[in-house]
Design an enzyme around this catalytic site. Structure first.
Site, PDB file in Angstrom:
ATOM      1  N   CYS A  73      35.377  49.696  39.411  1.00 10.10           N
ATOM      2  CA  CYS A  73      36.718  49.281  38.986  1.00 10.10           C
ATOM      3  C   CYS A  73      36.673  47.794  38.640  1.00 10.10           C
ATOM      4  O   CYS A  73      35.588  47.257  38.381  1.00 10.10           O
ATOM      5  CB  CYS A  73      37.774  49.620  40.035  1.00 10.10           C
ATOM      6  SG  CYS A  73      37.597  48.748  41.602  1.00 10.10           S
TER       7      CYS A  73
ATOM      8  N   ASN B 241      36.682  45.798  42.746  1.00  8.43           N
ATOM      9  CA  ASN B 241      35.916  46.444  43.828  1.00  8.43           C
ATOM     10  C   ASN B 241      36.542  46.202  45.202  1.00  8.43           C
ATOM     11  O   ASN B 241      35.857  46.123  46.216  1.00  8.43           O
ATOM     12  CB  ASN B 241      34.436  46.002  43.818  1.00  8.43           C
ATOM     13  CG  ASN B 241      33.521  46.866  44.688  1.00  8.43           C
ATOM     14  OD1 ASN B 241      32.502  46.389  45.191  1.00  8.43           O
ATOM     15  ND2 ASN B 241      33.852  48.122  44.878  1.00  8.43           N
TER      16      ASN B 241
ATOM     17  N   CYS C 190      40.149  47.620  45.600  1.00 10.35           N
ATOM     18  CA  CYS C 190      41.240  48.604  45.740  1.00 10.35           C
ATOM     19  C   CYS C 190      40.759  50.028  45.459  1.00 10.35           C
ATOM     20  O   CYS C 190      40.646  50.845  46.371  1.00 10.35           O
ATOM     21  CB  CYS C 190      42.398  48.267  44.807  1.00 10.35           C
ATOM     22  SG  CYS C 190      43.233  46.713  45.217  1.00 10.35           S
ATOM     23  N   ARG C 191      40.491  50.340  44.186  1.00 13.69           N
ATOM     24  CA  ARG C 191      40.213  51.723  43.808  1.00 13.69           C
ATOM     25  C   ARG C 191      38.793  52.189  44.099  1.00 13.69           C
ATOM     26  O   ARG C 191      38.595  53.255  44.708  1.00 13.69           O
ATOM     27  CB  ARG C 191      40.513  51.923  42.305  1.00 13.69           C
ATOM     28  CG  ARG C 191      41.978  51.816  41.966  1.00 13.69           C
ATOM     29  CD  ARG C 191      42.197  51.664  40.468  1.00 13.69           C
ATOM     30  NE  ARG C 191      41.682  50.367  39.985  1.00 13.69           N
ATOM     31  CZ  ARG C 191      41.651  49.981  38.724  1.00 13.69           C
ATOM     32  NH1 ARG C 191      42.091  50.819  37.798  1.00 13.69           N
ATOM     33  NH2 ARG C 191      41.189  48.793  38.392  1.00 13.69           N
ATOM     34  N   SER C 192      37.779  51.428  43.646  1.00 12.00           N
ATOM     35  CA  SER C 192      36.410  51.959  43.777  1.00 12.00           C
ATOM     36  C   SER C 192      35.921  52.037  45.225  1.00 12.00           C
ATOM     37  O   SER C 192      35.182  52.980  45.553  1.00 12.00           O
ATOM     38  CB  SER C 192      35.417  51.218  42.869  1.00 12.00           C
ATOM     39  OG  SER C 192      35.334  49.859  43.162  1.00 12.00           O
TER      40      SER C 192
ATOM     41  N   ASP D 204      45.597  50.733  38.195  1.00 11.70           N
ATOM     42  CA  ASP D 204      45.316  49.622  39.102  1.00 11.70           C
ATOM     43  C   ASP D 204      46.524  49.402  40.021  1.00 11.70           C
ATOM     44  O   ASP D 204      47.614  49.085  39.540  1.00 11.70           O
ATOM     45  CB  ASP D 204      45.060  48.380  38.242  1.00 11.70           C
ATOM     46  CG  ASP D 204      44.670  47.176  39.074  1.00 11.70           C
ATOM     47  OD1 ASP D 204      44.744  47.255  40.316  1.00 11.70           O
ATOM     48  OD2 ASP D 204      44.295  46.165  38.466  1.00 11.70           O
TER      49      ASP D 204
HETATM   50  P1  4NP Z   1      40.653  47.195  41.794  1.00 14.67           P
HETATM   51  O1  4NP Z   1      42.013  46.345  41.841  1.00 14.67           O
HETATM   52  O2  4NP Z   1      40.070  46.972  40.424  1.00 14.67           O
HETATM   53  O3  4NP Z   1      41.117  48.588  42.003  1.00 14.67           O
HETATM   54  O4  4NP Z   1      39.776  46.667  42.905  1.00 14.67           O
HETATM   55  C1  4NP Z   1      42.063  44.975  41.569  1.00 14.67           C
HETATM   56  C2  4NP Z   1      41.726  44.079  42.552  1.00 14.67           C
HETATM   57  C3  4NP Z   1      41.807  42.722  42.291  1.00 14.67           C
HETATM   58  C4  4NP Z   1      42.207  42.279  41.052  1.00 14.67           C
HETATM   59  C5  4NP Z   1      42.520  43.192  40.062  1.00 14.67           C
HETATM   60  C6  4NP Z   1      42.436  44.543  40.318  1.00 14.67           C
HETATM   61  N1  4NP Z   1      42.309  40.904  40.799  1.00 14.67           N
HETATM   62  O5  4NP Z   1      42.784  40.533  39.710  1.00 14.67           O
HETATM   63  O6  4NP Z   1      41.921  40.089  41.641  1.00 14.67           O
END
Ligand code: 4NP
Length: 161
Positions: free
Chosen positions: A8, A11, A13-15, A123
């Site tokens: 994702c 790294n 939240c989702r993955s 997201d």
């Molecule tokens: P992820 O979510 O891609 O599911 O881990 C996010 C986590 C952090 C950020 C964006 C998306 N960020 O902009 O810091």
């Protein structure tokens, strides 16, 4: 042994949620798979998963507290048979590391959910707890479908390349 990398943006939240859920499912099925996750962004390298992802995982009996974020590398395209992205922007972003020729199959996670091929796991970073619950639901459905595909040898379904 097959191998799966979930990717994702951050790294956190989702993955990591996908990694934790898929690890649990694969373990319960007695499968010995190499399973990992990575982000395309570098902001959270070394960080534990977002507390909201940890919480929703824990509510569903999955412990992801020990995971730590890392960034995708070009080597991942040779180390993993399957690279599973969450949305189209992840698919675009991974091109920065993608060798011209490689054997890894790249799919969206929801390609493995009947009727949802081509859809994103949105997201949840700027969302609330209900968004993380929805993320869990989608990730769980995707992980179950992916496992079925790997066990059944049908992993070329969807947008495999
Ligand atoms: P992820 O979510 O891609 O599911 O881990 C996010 C986590 C952090 C950020 C964006 C998306 N960020 O902009 O810091």
């Amino acid at each position: 042994m097959s191998s799966v990398l979930f990717v994702c943006l951050g790294n956190i939240c989702r993955s990591p949620l996908a990694e934790g859920v898929f690890r649990q499912l694969a373990g319960a099925a007695g499968l010995d798979l190499l399973i990992d996750s990575a982000g395309t962004g570098d902001w959270h390298i070394g960080h534990a998963p977002d507390p909201r992802s940890q919480a929703v995982a824990a509510r569903h009996g999955v412990d992801i507290s020990g995971l730590r974020a890392r960034q995708l590398t070009a080597d991942d395209f040779s180390r993993f048979a399957h690279i599973i992205v969450m949305d189209d922007s992840n698919r675009e972003n991974i091109r920065a590391w993608e060798p011209e020729r490689h054997e890894a199959r790249v799919n969206l996670l929801l390609d493995f959910v009947p009727g949802r091929a081509g859809e994103a796991v949105p997201d949840p970073y700027y969302g609330g707890p209900e968004d993380f619950e929805e993320t869990y639901r989608l990730v769980r459905a995707g992980a179950e479908g992916l496992l079925r595909a790997i066990v059944g040898g049908g992993v070329a379904a969807g947008q495999a390349e």
